[in-house]
Write a protein that holds these residues in place. Structure first.
Motif: not given
Length: 218
Positions: A9-22, A24-37
């Motif tokens: 997997q490409s690096l961007p794909k790996q990061i995409t999966l990690e963000i999706e996992k975060a 799913k696990n409630g680290i980044f919650k629906v309706g909330e802002k994710i960390p800045s770039e």
């Protein structure tokens, strides 16, 4: 025999999966802002372009939303939910309601059959929260959804749960035409919620389905 070699997997794909996992696990919650770039660059130790590509992929999938001058927000828990929301937004309200009715009846049947002691504790906890809430229409809708999701979880069918969650959240939070209930209707639904819990508790499938029909009619 032909064997397909694993694809790296490409690096961007790996990061995409990690963000999706975060998400799913409630680290980044629906309706909330994710960390800045810059914060994500530091967190994942990758380039800004890699982060941008990963975020753009999730924006296109409907999982994230970029808000000009504000940041990037989580819209849904995953791509499945994003796809369901897209489909629902292009459907008639009556069609959505008919699907929900069918799901509800099957879910309460399975919940009555399969509920565990832990399930009953969660359903009762949500029921008590409904009875204790006397807030805005939006707040009442949220606790009502929590109660029905606890029942959906008690069905022990993850596909039913995910479908029901997506459809119900769409109905509760995305349909502007919903009207507030009268005081009489609220009291009736409150009583029916108690009856639904008792039917599931006693594993009375017929009673559970009859009760959910009455709730949905209101």
């Amino acid at each position: 025999m032909q064997i397909t070699k694993p694809v790296k997997q490409s690096l961007p794909k790996q990061i995409t999966l990690e963000i999706e996992k975060a998400i799913k696990n409630g680290i980044f919650k629906v309706g909330e802002k994710i960390p800045s770039e810059p914060d994500l660059v530091k967190e994942f130790s990758v380039s800004r372009n890699t982060i941008r590509e990963a975020i753009q992929s999730l924006i296109q999938a409907g999982v994230l939303e970029s808000r000009q001058g504000d940041g990037t927000y989580v819209l849904t828990n995953d791509r499945f939910e994003a796809n369901i929301f897209t489909r629902l937004s292009n459907s008639k309200i009556q069609e959505v309601h008919e699907v929900r009715v069918s799901l509800e009846k099957e879910i309460v049947k399975l919940a009555a059959q399969r509920r565990t002691k832990d399930d009953l504790i969660e359903i009762k906890k949500a029921l008590d929260e409904i009875n204790a809430t006397n807030g805005s229409f939006e707040e009442n809708s949220e606790v009502d959804l929590k109660f029905h999701l606890a029942i959906a979880k008690a069905s022990h069918n993850s596909i039913f749960y995910d479908l029901y969650k997506s459809i119900s959240e769409y109905i509760c939070f995305s349909v502007a035409k919903r009207l507030e209930l009268t005081l009489i209707e609220e009291k009736l639904i409150s009583q029916l919620h108690i009856e639904l819990y008792e039917a599931i508790y006693s594993q009375n499938i017929e009673k559970a389905q009859e009760t959910i029909d009455k709730i949905l009619e209101i």
